[in-house]
Design a protein around this motif. Structure first.
Motif, PDB file in Angstrom:
ATOM      1  N   LYS A  12      -5.786 135.891  17.268  1.00  8.26           N
ATOM      2  CA  LYS A  12      -5.290 133.876  16.612  1.00  8.26           C
ATOM      3  C   LYS A  12      -6.520 133.748  16.636  1.00  8.26           C
ATOM      4  N   ILE A  13      -7.491 133.345  16.925  1.00  5.88           N
ATOM      5  CA  ILE A  13      -8.150 132.617  16.242  1.00  5.88           C
ATOM      6  C   ILE A  13      -8.565 132.638  15.111  1.00  5.88           C
ATOM      7  N   LYS A  14      -8.365 134.066  13.982  1.00  3.25           N
ATOM      8  CA  LYS A  14      -8.530 133.662  13.124  1.00  3.25           C
ATOM      9  C   LYS A  14      -7.305 132.956  12.167  1.00  3.25           C
ATOM     10  N   GLU A  15      -6.174 133.394  13.110  1.00  6.63           N
ATOM     11  CA  GLU A  15      -5.379 132.421  12.703  1.00  6.63           C
ATOM     12  C   GLU A  15      -5.178 130.954  12.721  1.00  6.63           C
ATOM     13  N   ASN A  16      -6.342 130.629  14.155  1.00 10.95           N
ATOM     14  CA  ASN A  16      -6.245 128.823  13.546  1.00 10.95           C
ATOM     15  C   ASN A  16      -7.935 128.631  12.925  1.00 10.95           C
ATOM     16  N   ILE A  17      -7.955 129.631  11.739  1.00 16.54           N
ATOM     17  CA  ILE A  17      -8.906 128.995  10.688  1.00 16.54           C
ATOM     18  C   ILE A  17      -8.563 129.114   9.810  1.00 16.54           C
ATOM     19  N   LYS A  19      -5.597 128.646   9.310  1.00 22.19           N
ATOM     20  CA  LYS A  19      -4.303 127.494   8.783  1.00 22.19           C
ATOM     21  C   LYS A  19      -5.288 126.410   8.977  1.00 22.19           C
ATOM     22  N   HIS A  21      -6.819 124.990  11.337  1.00 23.26           N
ATOM     23  CA  HIS A  21      -6.958 124.380  12.870  1.00 23.26           C
ATOM     24  C   HIS A  21      -8.895 124.131  12.908  1.00 23.26           C
ATOM     25  N   TYR A  22      -9.389 124.729  12.656  1.00 22.37           N
ATOM     26  CA  TYR A  22     -10.746 124.905  12.815  1.00 22.37           C
ATOM     27  C   TYR A  22     -11.622 125.165  11.540  1.00 22.37           C
ATOM     28  N   LEU A  28     -16.398 126.305  17.828  1.00 20.68           N
ATOM     29  CA  LEU A  28     -15.162 126.939  18.888  1.00 20.68           C
ATOM     30  C   LEU A  28     -15.722 126.725  20.617  1.00 20.68           C
ATOM     31  N   GLU A  37      -8.376 129.775  28.155  1.00 18.78           N
ATOM     32  CA  GLU A  37      -7.797 129.719  27.509  1.00 18.78           C
ATOM     33  C   GLU A  37      -6.746 131.397  27.438  1.00 18.78           C
TER      34      GLU A  37
END
Length: 242
Positions: A12-17, A19, A21-22, A28, A37
């Protein structure tokens, strides 16, 4: 269960990076916030962050938190910038036109569109001391209901913002071809039709979604460019390749 959970947190964190988002340099959420979360223990969160750190996505600053890394260029990946390798200083960049038109079969294929879909075509001429140096065509997907104005197409800045927001997902490809200038290219570059010019074909791709962000054709006479490619350790000792 914890092993599955920590891997899902990493994903999930990879996806946010990927895309955007981060972004590189962003901090973080705190461990406590991540625990809440993901409904995970502190040990699970730390295990997830450790894996992300080992893979080069985040780094930890003691007493401050965890931050998104700036991706490093692979050691053997060539760095190339077509503007930097021009042999004359560019003192004028003239916007020739911005058009919204139906995608050609070639562009439809590159952008995964149909020929009835719209594409934005931008053309600009780079000059030095009043003499044309390079002719550039840049293509973007047309997004309905968004105005096509010059302010939205500040080309270098536009792509720079995209690259910052999608830093881990950006992939570039470059193909260099020598070809004979057709009538439109020769007229803009001030060279005889049929003269040999270099065509630098560049694509910027979001590898996460496998979608093309931009496609560029850059025409320049051989006398005006010196092609250089370097690896990071050799930046100060670049070799001329032609």
């Amino acid at each position: 269960m914890n092993e599955v959970l920590y891997l899902s947190i990493v994903k999930k964190i990879k996806e946010n990076i990927l895309k955007g988002h981060y972004k590189p340099g962003d901090m973080l959420d705190s461990e406590s916030a991540l625990m809440k979360e993901f409904q995970a223990s502190r040990m699970t969160i730390r295990k997830s962050l450790s894996l992300l750190s080992n893979e080069g996505y985040v780094y930890s600053v003691p007493g401050k938190g965890n931050f998104v890394c700036t991706p490093e260029t692979d050691l053997f990946q060539f760095r190339f910038n077509k503007y930097d390798d021009l042999l004359v200083p560019i003192d004028e960049v003239k916007l020739l036109f911005v058009k919204v038109k139906e995608a050609s079969a070639q562009l439809a294929d590159k952008f995964s569109l149909t020929t009835s879909d719209k594409i934005i075509e931008v053309s600009r001429l780079l000059s030095s001391a009043g003499e044309p140096v390079a002719l550039e065509f840049i293509y973007f997907k047309y997004i309905p209901n968004q105005p096509v104005v010059e302010d939205r197409l500040k080309f270098a800045n536009h792509l720079e913002r995209l690259e910052r927001s999608l830093a881990f997902a950006i992939q570039k490809t470059l193909e260099v071809r020598a070809l004979k200038a057709d009538q439109s290219v020769s007229r803009r570059l001030g060279c005889p039709e049929g003269d040999v010019v270099f065509c630098l074909e560049e694509m910027v791709v979001n590898s996460e979604s496998d979608s093309v962000i931009s496609y560029t054709l850059f025409y320049v006479q051989p006398k005006n460019i010196e092609m250089r490619a370097t690896t990071p350790k050799e930046e100060n000792n670049a070799k001329r390749i032609f």
